[in-house]
Scaffold this motif. Structure first.
Motif, PDB file in Angstrom:
ATOM      1  N   THR A   1      -3.309   9.825 -17.094  1.00  0.00           N
ATOM      2  CA  THR A   1      -4.308  10.883 -17.286  1.00  0.00           C
ATOM      3  C   THR A   1      -4.224  11.878 -16.133  1.00  0.00           C
ATOM      4  O   THR A   1      -4.207  13.098 -16.340  1.00  0.00           O
ATOM      5  CB  THR A   1      -5.721  10.282 -17.361  1.00  0.00           C
ATOM      6  N   PHE A   2      -4.130  11.370 -14.917  1.00  0.00           N
ATOM      7  CA  PHE A   2      -4.017  12.259 -13.754  1.00  0.00           C
ATOM      8  C   PHE A   2      -2.668  12.969 -13.737  1.00  0.00           C
ATOM      9  O   PHE A   2      -2.595  14.158 -13.403  1.00  0.00           O
ATOM     10  CB  PHE A   2      -4.252  11.467 -12.468  1.00  0.00           C
ATOM     11  N   ALA A   3      -1.611  12.266 -14.088  1.00  0.00           N
ATOM     12  CA  ALA A   3      -0.292  12.902 -14.135  1.00  0.00           C
ATOM     13  C   ALA A   3      -0.274  14.032 -15.161  1.00  0.00           C
ATOM     14  O   ALA A   3       0.300  15.103 -14.912  1.00  0.00           O
ATOM     15  CB  ALA A   3       0.782  11.865 -14.466  1.00  0.00           C
ATOM     16  N   PHE A   4      -0.913  13.813 -16.312  1.00  0.00           N
ATOM     17  CA  PHE A   4      -0.932  14.846 -17.359  1.00  0.00           C
ATOM     18  C   PHE A   4      -1.712  16.080 -16.901  1.00  0.00           C
ATOM     19  O   PHE A   4      -1.288  17.220 -17.126  1.00  0.00           O
ATOM     20  CB  PHE A   4      -1.546  14.291 -18.641  1.00  0.00           C
ATOM     21  N   PHE A   5      -2.868  15.872 -16.261  1.00  0.00           N
ATOM     22  CA  PHE A   5      -3.639  17.030 -15.792  1.00  0.00           C
ATOM     23  C   PHE A   5      -2.908  17.758 -14.666  1.00  0.00           C
ATOM     24  O   PHE A   5      -3.022  18.986 -14.545  1.00  0.00           O
ATOM     25  CB  PHE A   5      -5.043  16.600 -15.362  1.00  0.00           C
ATOM     26  N   LYS A   6      -2.151  17.034 -13.846  1.00  0.00           N
ATOM     27  CA  LYS A   6      -1.346  17.708 -12.837  1.00  0.00           C
ATOM     28  C   LYS A   6      -0.230  18.517 -13.499  1.00  0.00           C
ATOM     29  O   LYS A   6       0.041  19.669 -13.113  1.00  0.00           O
ATOM     30  CB  LYS A   6      -0.748  16.680 -11.871  1.00  0.00           C
ATOM     31  N   GLN A   7       0.417  17.962 -14.516  1.00  0.00           N
ATOM     32  CA  GLN A   7       1.453  18.698 -15.241  1.00  0.00           C
ATOM     33  C   GLN A   7       0.864  19.931 -15.920  1.00  0.00           C
ATOM     34  O   GLN A   7       1.498  20.994 -15.960  1.00  0.00           O
ATOM     35  CB  GLN A   7       2.122  17.784 -16.263  1.00  0.00           C
TER      36      GLN A   7
ATOM     37  N   LYS B   1       4.907  10.770  -5.746  1.00  0.00           N
ATOM     38  CA  LYS B   1       6.091  11.228  -6.472  1.00  0.00           C
ATOM     39  C   LYS B   1       5.716  11.752  -7.857  1.00  0.00           C
ATOM     40  O   LYS B   1       6.210  12.798  -8.288  1.00  0.00           O
ATOM     41  CB  LYS B   1       7.094  10.088  -6.607  1.00  0.00           C
ATOM     42  N   GLU B   2       4.830  11.041  -8.553  1.00  0.00           N
ATOM     43  CA  GLU B   2       4.529  11.375  -9.948  1.00  0.00           C
ATOM     44  C   GLU B   2       3.354  12.332 -10.100  1.00  0.00           C
ATOM     45  O   GLU B   2       3.251  13.032 -11.102  1.00  0.00           O
ATOM     46  CB  GLU B   2       4.259  10.093 -10.744  1.00  0.00           C
TER      47      GLU B   2
ATOM     48  N   TYR C   1       0.835  -1.204   0.000  1.00  0.00           N
ATOM     49  CA  TYR C   1       0.000   0.000   0.000  1.00  0.00           C
ATOM     50  C   TYR C   1       0.868   1.251   0.000  1.00  0.00           C
ATOM     51  O   TYR C   1       0.677   2.172  -0.808  1.00  0.00           O
ATOM     52  CB  TYR C   1      -0.905  -0.036   1.220  1.00  0.00           C
ATOM     53  N   LEU C   2       1.831   1.308   0.900  1.00  0.00           N
ATOM     54  CA  LEU C   2       2.670   2.502   1.019  1.00  0.00           C
ATOM     55  C   LEU C   2       3.582   2.672  -0.189  1.00  0.00           C
ATOM     56  O   LEU C   2       3.869   3.802  -0.602  1.00  0.00           O
ATOM     57  CB  LEU C   2       3.487   2.435   2.311  1.00  0.00           C
ATOM     58  N   GLU C   3       4.007   1.571  -0.801  1.00  0.00           N
ATOM     59  CA  GLU C   3       4.822   1.671  -2.013  1.00  0.00           C
ATOM     60  C   GLU C   3       4.013   2.289  -3.148  1.00  0.00           C
ATOM     61  O   GLU C   3       4.521   3.130  -3.907  1.00  0.00           O
ATOM     62  CB  GLU C   3       5.337   0.287  -2.404  1.00  0.00           C
ATOM     63  N   GLN C   4       2.761   1.879  -3.290  1.00  0.00           N
ATOM     64  CA  GLN C   4       1.909   2.441  -4.334  1.00  0.00           C
ATOM     65  C   GLN C   4       1.632   3.916  -4.081  1.00  0.00           C
ATOM     66  O   GLN C   4       1.675   4.739  -5.005  1.00  0.00           O
ATOM     67  CB  GLN C   4       0.601   1.653  -4.433  1.00  0.00           C
ATOM     68  N   LEU C   5       1.353   4.267  -2.820  1.00  0.00           N
ATOM     69  CA  LEU C   5       1.076   5.663  -2.498  1.00  0.00           C
ATOM     70  C   LEU C   5       2.319   6.521  -2.726  1.00  0.00           C
ATOM     71  O   LEU C   5       2.220   7.655  -3.211  1.00  0.00           O
ATOM     72  CB  LEU C   5       0.586   5.791  -1.064  1.00  0.00           C
TER      73      LEU C   5
END
Length: 496
Positions: free
Chosen positions: A351-357, A44-45, A35-39
């Motif tokens: 998709t979420f990474a792109f909208f954050k960028q 990070k990204e 769980y913590l590795e995924q979070l």
């Protein structure tokens, strides 16, 4: 498609709040390593600000305790696990969005439970036991984490309009729960932000309307209205998996607008924030669409519009460590997460990474329609193009600029970032070896591209191709050419 001329002087409202909150499986799962590795990967990204999940008061987190002394039942609280969980969140730069639920077994008025992990979904047998527990927790969190806890959102319960989540979906009893909880928290410190009713789907307009009528009659002003948002028809279950047809995006967005319209119809509540505290396509953790590129493309369209009527919208969930209907059998099982078990990003992750960028690049929106959104800043231009389940298409955008520009693209589609297909072609192994996991992580990445765009006659064209179920992120920035003495790129490429 023909050319689309971009007016850089446009000022189009666009509330890109993609990073405000993300969902999680029950909080007790945060005690596990995967769980913590995924979070950690997600933070990070992408980097979400808040995280919301069920099970704050469930027995696996063990906050509420009873014991007998001199023949009298007494109460004590145990914060060992919740401290460990919240410490982990804060170390990863994410704050709890406190969903108050479910009911500790010893406090519950009944035995109804939900999910594999048996969260009790009945009202408290004594409302003072409930409110005392809530206030004691807030005091503990404040003493441990300081005044920032005042800024943590609080939501009373989860989906009380569904009988599985709240005994008999008793509206009046939920309103009592909300009033008792809201009143107790505000009496402790009125600065805490408390919202509800956290409803989902069934009779949503009736519940929002009557909730606000109740609040008005009781002289209560909630700090936010909360609800959920899913976009599929009733699923067909085959074996371990649920297959659902997507609903039309326009119809689903209209449903969200109806909530905003109801809120605005009350003078007392005009402008109240609306938090979508869960949203996704399928509402089942076995919804096979979650693992697909179609999911990524469809959600790009949702993210471009969800901020029109809502303050925030929280994707359900960040990862596939999730056990509502039992422990998953395979790494690609239709789980809610944007990251599959094994820390394998799904297309939706990007998709979420792109909208954050896009948000980090600039907040001045100059173009938005059903397949694209573009922003500008002093760095240049950035945008996202998506294609929901249609034939490949190319869009050409014309920008009124001069000089040379660098075009960078990042593409996620069924050909360039499709770990589900690789897993299928590998034979759908249910239990991945280390080598198989590494392979799937390596293939789960966008395709990067670049070009030099030269403006002619005060304008520059860029052409972007969105393949079926594809999402393309681009940045167009002024190019400063500074070659070193003697270095000739063309000569390098032609040298034999």
């Amino acid at each position: 498609m023909g050319k689309t001329v971009i007016d850089v002087n446009n000022n189009i409202p666009f509330n890109n709040n993609v990073d405000y909150c993300v969902g999680t499986g029950r909080l007790g799962l945060a005690l596990t390593a995967e769980y913590l590795e995924q979070l950690k990967l997600v933070q990070k990204e992408i980097g979400f600000k808040n995280i919301r999940g069920h099970g704050l008061f469930c027995d696996d987190v063990a906050i509420y305790q009873e014991y007998e002394e001199d023949g009298i039942t007494k109460v004590e609280y145990n914060y060992t696990y919740i401290d460990r969980i919240f410490d982990s969140y804060l170390e990863l730069g994410i704050r709890p969005f406190l969903e108050l639920g479910f009911m500790p077994e010893k406090m519950a008025s009944g035995t109804q439970t939900i999910f594999y992990w048996k969260g009790n979904t009945t009202p408290p047998k004594d409302y003072k036991l409930w409110t005392d527990m809530v206030i004691a927790l807030l005091k503990h969190l404040r003493s441990r984490y300081g005044e920032e806890v005042l800024d943590w959102n609080i939501e009373v319960w989860n989906e009380p309009n569904l009988p599985g989540f709240w005994y008999k979906a008793d509206m009046e009893e939920y309103f009592r729960l909300f009033k008792e909880t809201f009143t107790a928290i505000k009496a402790y410190d009125e600065r805490f932000q408390v919202g509800g009713p956290a409803i989902c789907g069934v009779n949503d307009e009736e519940w929002i309307q009557k909730f606000l009528e109740f609040c008005k009659a009781e002289g209560i002003k909630p700090d936010s209205v909360t609800r959920h948002h899913y976009t599929v028809e009733f699923p067909e279950r085959i074996g371990h998996y649920d297959y659902s047809k997507l609903e039309e995006p326009v119809a689903r967005l209209a449903n969200l607008q109806s909530t905003r319209d109801i809120v605005e119809s009350f003078d007392e509540f005009k402008g109240l924030p609306i938090h979508i505290t869960e949203f996704s396509t399928s509402y089942t953790p076995k919804g096979v669409i979650h693992d697909t590129n179609l999911n990524a493309a469809y959600l790009a369209g949702q993210l471009s519009h969800l901020g029109d009527m809502n303050t925030s919208y929280s994707y359900w969930t960040f990862g596939d460590v999730f056990e509502e209907q039992g422990v998953p059998f395979t790494p690609f099982h239709g789980g809610f997460g944007m990251v599959a078990n094994g820390c394998i990003p799904k297309p939706t992750f990007y998709t979420f990474a792109f909208f954050k960028q896009l948000k980090e690049f600039g907040t001045d929106c100059i173009f938005r329609d059903d397949t694209a959104v573009i922003v500008k800043s002093d760095k240049g231009f950035a945008g996202i193009l998506w294609n929901i389940d249609t034939d490949d298409f190319t869009r050409t955008f014309t920008f009124p600029v001069s000089g040379e520009y660098t075009l960078i693209t990042k593409t996620v589609d069924e050909d360039t970032c499709n770990p589900l297909k690789i897993w299928h072609d590998m034979g759908e192994p249910p239990y991945l070896t280390k080598a198989q996991t590494e392979l799937l992580r390596d293939c789960a990445k966008p395709l990067f591209g670049s070009d030099v765009i030269s403006a002619e006659n005060g304008k520059a064209d860029i052409s972007l191709t969105a393949k079926r179920n594809g999402v393309v992120y681009f940045e167009l920035t002024p190019r400063t050419f500074t070659p070193d003495r003697g270095y000739d790129y063309d000569k390098v490429l032609s040298f034999h």
